[in-house]
Design a protein around this motif. Structure first.
Motif, PDB file in Angstrom:
ATOM      1  N   SER A   1      42.076  20.138 -22.512  1.00 11.30           N
ATOM      2  CA  SER A   1      41.311  20.710 -21.403  1.00 11.30           C
ATOM      3  C   SER A   1      42.235  20.948 -20.214  1.00 11.30           C
ATOM      4  O   SER A   1      43.294  20.329 -20.099  1.00 11.30           O
TER       5      SER A   1
ATOM      6  N   GLU B   1      34.026  17.575 -11.580  1.00  9.68           N
ATOM      7  CA  GLU B   1      33.532  17.704 -12.950  1.00  9.68           C
ATOM      8  C   GLU B   1      32.287  18.572 -13.008  1.00  9.68           C
ATOM      9  O   GLU B   1      31.488  18.608 -12.061  1.00  9.68           O
TER      10      GLU B   1
ATOM     11  N   PRO C   1      29.025  16.070 -19.925  1.00  2.65           N
ATOM     12  CA  PRO C   1      30.210  16.699 -19.327  1.00  2.65           C
ATOM     13  C   PRO C   1      30.511  18.050 -19.960  1.00  2.65           C
ATOM     14  O   PRO C   1      30.223  18.297 -21.134  1.00  2.65           O
TER      15      PRO C   1
ATOM     16  N   LEU D   1      33.883  20.663 -20.092  1.00  2.00           N
ATOM     17  CA  LEU D   1      35.303  20.817 -19.777  1.00  2.00           C
ATOM     18  C   LEU D   1      35.760  22.242 -20.062  1.00  2.00           C
ATOM     19  O   LEU D   1      35.137  22.963 -20.844  1.00  2.00           O
TER      20      LEU D   1
END
Length: 241
Positions: A151, A182, A194, A196
């Motif tokens: 990432s 984030e 999450p 990414l």
């Protein structure tokens, strides 16, 4: 005659142990052959592949392609120089059902191209049949185990561009929020997960390496939606707010 009872007990004990020992010997034999088949696959040893494959084998490789024995043992071009492939089996499990043995294992692959090294893992199940003169593979199916890609960090301005609500159809929406540095995604109000960035406008959820979100922009560079892709197919989500 005095040794009849001890002798009988000894014979019965031997008979009881023999099947277990035979099954153990078969398991070791199949495990060895399976690793040798993996070695032959990595090196292109068609003689070993031919020896262990039944003529009617049903074989599905990690790409979902169906191959016959002739497909597998057909000679191919020589490998490029400075290229090598090494497969090591782990997590080997076997169940023996008379003349049929079913295995499960992970092939841990190390691929070298010059000074570069990549690692790939494959999970397989094989079925072996005792054909009298030898145990041969009659079926095999393999799936590639996916890893998360590397990432990259996004700037605050870039992160803010993805924030909003996206809808595929009434009743199916995704909300992307930002918390510090984030991004998080929630489908229909579920717990956020999450998100990414693999590349600019290519985002993924950790642990779901088979999926990607490919974001689209208009002529002014503003995000208009994303395509939720899974193995090349997916849904289109339009940004609504």
């Amino acid at each position: 005659m005095r040794c009849f009872l001890p002798c009988a007990v000894t014979v019965l004990a031997a008979l009881a142990v023999a099947p277990a020992l035979a099954a153990e010997d078969i398991a070791a034999k199949i495990k060895r052959q399976s690793q040798e088949f993996s070695d032959a696959s990595a090196s292109g040893d068609v003689a070993t592949l031919a020896r262990y494959l039944d003529d009617r084998v049903i074989f599905i490789n990690e790409g979902g392609e169906i191959a016959s024995k002739q497909d597998i043992i057909a000679p191919g071009p020589p490998p490029p120089k400075n290229v090598s492939n090494h497969l090591v089996q782990t997590d080997f499990q076997i169940e023996i059902h008379g003349k049929v043995a079913v295995t499960r294992f992970t092939d841990n692959g190390t691929f070298r191209v010059g000074d570069q090294v990549t690692k790939h893992n494959f999970r397989s199940t094989e079925v072996w049949l005792d054909e009298g003169d030898a145990w041969r593979m009659i079926s095999s199916q393999t799936v590639a185990l996916s890893d998360d890609p590397p990432s990259r960090a996004l700037s605050p301005r870039e992160l803010d561009e993805y924030v909003g609500t996206y809808q595929a159809a009434p009743g199916l929406s995704v909300t992307i929020t930002r918390q510090g540095s984030e991004l998080f995604s929630a489908t229909n109000g579920a717990k956020p997960t999450p998100l990414l960035a693999e590349l600019r406008d290519v985002l993924f959820t950790p642990g779901q390496a088979r999926t990607r979100r490919i974001f689209e922009r208009d002529g002014n560079g503003k995000i208009t939606g994303f395509a939720a892709r899974r193995e090349g197919n997916g849904l289109e989500f339009r940004k609504t707010s």
